[in-house]
Write a protein that holds these residues in place. Structure first.
Motif, short mmCIF file in Angstrom:
data_model
loop_
_atom_site.label_atom_id
_atom_site.label_comp_id
_atom_site.label_asym_id
_atom_site.label_seq_id
_atom_site.Cartn_x
_atom_site.Cartn_y
_atom_site.Cartn_z
N THR A 163 0.83 -1.20 0.00
CA THR A 163 0.00 0.00 0.00
C THR A 163 0.87 1.26 0.00
OG1 THR A 163 -1.77 -1.14 1.18
CG2 THR A 163 -1.79 1.26 1.23
N ALA A 164 1.90 1.26 0.84
CA ALA A 164 2.82 2.41 0.89
C ALA A 164 3.53 2.59 -0.44
CB ALA A 164 3.83 2.22 2.01
N TYR A 165 4.00 1.49 -1.02
CA TYR A 165 4.68 1.57 -2.32
C TYR A 165 3.74 2.09 -3.40
CZ TYR A 165 7.09 0.24 -6.58
OH TYR A 165 7.67 0.27 -7.83
N SER A 166 2.49 1.63 -3.38
CA SER A 166 1.53 2.05 -4.38
C SER A 166 1.26 3.55 -4.31
CB SER A 166 0.21 1.28 -4.20
OG SER A 166 0.43 -0.11 -4.32
N LEU A 167 1.21 4.09 -3.10
CA LEU A 167 1.01 5.53 -2.94
C LEU A 167 2.18 6.32 -3.52
CD1 LEU A 167 -0.50 5.67 0.66
CD2 LEU A 167 -1.69 6.14 -1.49
N VAL A 168 3.40 5.86 -3.25
CA VAL A 168 4.58 6.53 -3.80
C VAL A 168 4.58 6.45 -5.31
CG1 VAL A 168 7.11 6.48 -3.90
CG2 VAL A 168 5.95 6.13 -1.71
N LEU A 169 4.24 5.28 -5.85
CA LEU A 169 4.19 5.11 -7.30
C LEU A 169 3.15 6.02 -7.93
CD1 LEU A 169 5.12 3.52 -9.83
CD2 LEU A 169 3.33 1.85 -9.30
N ALA A 170 1.98 6.14 -7.29
CA ALA A 170 0.91 6.98 -7.83
C ALA A 170 1.32 8.45 -7.87
CB ALA A 170 -0.36 6.80 -7.01
N VAL A 171 2.01 8.89 -6.82
CA VAL A 171 2.47 10.29 -6.79
C VAL A 171 3.55 10.51 -7.87
CG1 VAL A 171 3.52 12.10 -5.39
CG2 VAL A 171 1.90 10.52 -4.35
N MET A 172 4.44 9.53 -8.03
CA MET A 172 5.45 9.64 -9.10
C MET A 172 4.79 9.73 -10.46
SD MET A 172 7.27 8.07 -11.72
CE MET A 172 6.91 6.32 -11.57
N LEU A 173 3.73 8.94 -10.67
CA LEU A 173 3.00 8.99 -11.94
C LEU A 173 2.39 10.37 -12.14
CD1 LEU A 173 1.70 7.71 -14.45
CD2 LEU A 173 -0.13 6.85 -12.97
N TRP A 174 1.79 10.92 -11.10
CA TRP A 174 1.20 12.26 -11.18
C TRP A 174 2.22 13.29 -11.60
CZ3 TRP A 174 0.96 15.70 -6.34
CH2 TRP A 174 0.44 16.95 -6.66
N ARG A 175 3.39 13.28 -10.95
CA ARG A 175 4.40 14.29 -11.27
C ARG A 175 5.01 14.04 -12.66
NH1 ARG A 175 2.42 17.61 -10.15
NH2 ARG A 175 4.23 18.86 -10.72
N GLY A 176 5.12 12.78 -13.06
CA GLY A 176 5.62 12.49 -14.40
C GLY A 176 4.67 12.97 -15.48
N LEU A 177 3.38 12.74 -15.27
CA LEU A 177 2.39 13.22 -16.23
C LEU A 177 2.38 14.74 -16.28
CD1 LEU A 177 -0.61 10.84 -15.42
CD2 LEU A 177 0.93 10.73 -17.39
N ALA A 178 2.53 15.38 -15.13
CA ALA A 178 2.53 16.84 -15.09
C ALA A 178 3.73 17.42 -15.80
CB ALA A 178 2.50 17.32 -13.63
N ARG A 179 4.85 16.74 -15.74
CA ARG A 179 6.06 17.24 -16.39
C ARG A 179 5.98 17.13 -17.90
NH1 ARG A 179 11.14 18.59 -14.73
NH2 ARG A 179 12.77 18.40 -16.31
N GLY A 180 5.31 16.09 -18.38
CA GLY A 180 5.12 15.94 -19.82
C GLY A 180 6.34 15.37 -20.53
N GLY A 181 6.30 15.37 -21.84
CA GLY A 181 7.42 14.87 -22.65
C GLY A 181 7.66 13.39 -22.42
#
Length: 237
Positions: A163-181
């Motif tokens: 569960t903890a890992y999934s939360l970290v992964l989801a936040v990383m996905l959010w920031r990656g999508l926001a950065r684009g490219g």
């Protein structure tokens, strides 16, 4: 204000905001393609040598890590300066540790911890600008049903760590999508790789799961590494 790569300069404002600094040459030049040839070669070696009958070994772990370790060398050699590149290199090294641990099933939690640190370093590199909170909604809509089903199949001692890992992964996905490219596609493929791996391990074996997991994983890592060569555009007042 615009930062240029392979041209003449990168503004001080860019460096101060933690965005990529100045590489030795642009990603559009043919040199980068030649530098990446060993990455694709080491990936091919791994897929050619891997077999489901292989027993865990340090040789197998090394072959699995070689593409990721090469990306560290690639960034260190081609793009030696800047905090962004250093954070990517740190994340790649943690990923290599995680890859090695996952070769041995009994070291699964250690591997997951190493990848969690890698995602935190990616988060640090991606930053919080632009914020784009609207991206959280589709991530939550996709993640909650998936992890809800996954949790029903987890051993009790795996519920909290995953569960903890999934939360970290989801936040990383959010920031990656926001950065684009290429960062956007890298974060998406990384999440897909982990989702297929978890489903195959804990819910139901999937056909060709290992091939899908590793192909998307290697693609994710190189796309994120190449984001160091993207020229961010900064708005001037």
């Amino acid at each position: 204000m615009q930062a240029t790569l392979g041209g003449s300069h990168v503004d001080m404002d860019t460096r101060e905001e933690g965005l990529p600094g100045k590489p030795r040459f642009s990603a559009q030049q043919p040199h980068v393609g030649r530098w990446l040839s060993p990455f694709f070669l080491t990936c091919a070696v791994y897929f050619l040598l891997w077999s489901p009958e292989n027993q865990p070994s340090w040789v197998g772990a090394l072959i699995k890590c070689l593409p990721i370790l090469y990306l560290v060398v690639f960034l260190w050699t081609v793009y030696p300066g800047g905090s962004y590149s250093l954070l990517l290199q740190g994340a790649l090294l943690c990923s290599a540790v995680g890859d090695s641990c996952l070769v041995w099933p009994e070291a699964f939690l250690h591997g997951m911890a190493a990848f969690a640190v890698a995602h935190l370093l990616y988060l640090w590199a991606f930053g919080l600008t632009p914020l784009k909170p609207g991206l959280l909604l589709p991530i939550l809509l996709a993640s909650i049903p998936y992890y809800g089903l996954l949790l029903w199949h987890l051993p009790p001692d795996m519920v909290l760590p995953l569960t903890a890992y999934s939360l970290v992964l989801a936040v990383m996905l959010w920031r990656g999508l926001a950065r684009g490219g290429s960062t956007c596609w890298g974060a998406l493929l990384f999440t897909l790789s982990d989702a297929v791996l978890a489903w195959d391990l804990f819910v139901h074996p999937l056909p060709h799961a290992h091939l899908v997991v590793m192909a998307t994983y290697y693609a994710a890592q190189i796309l994120i590494a190449l984001s160091a060569f993207q020229s961010p555009r900064l708005k001037s007042n």
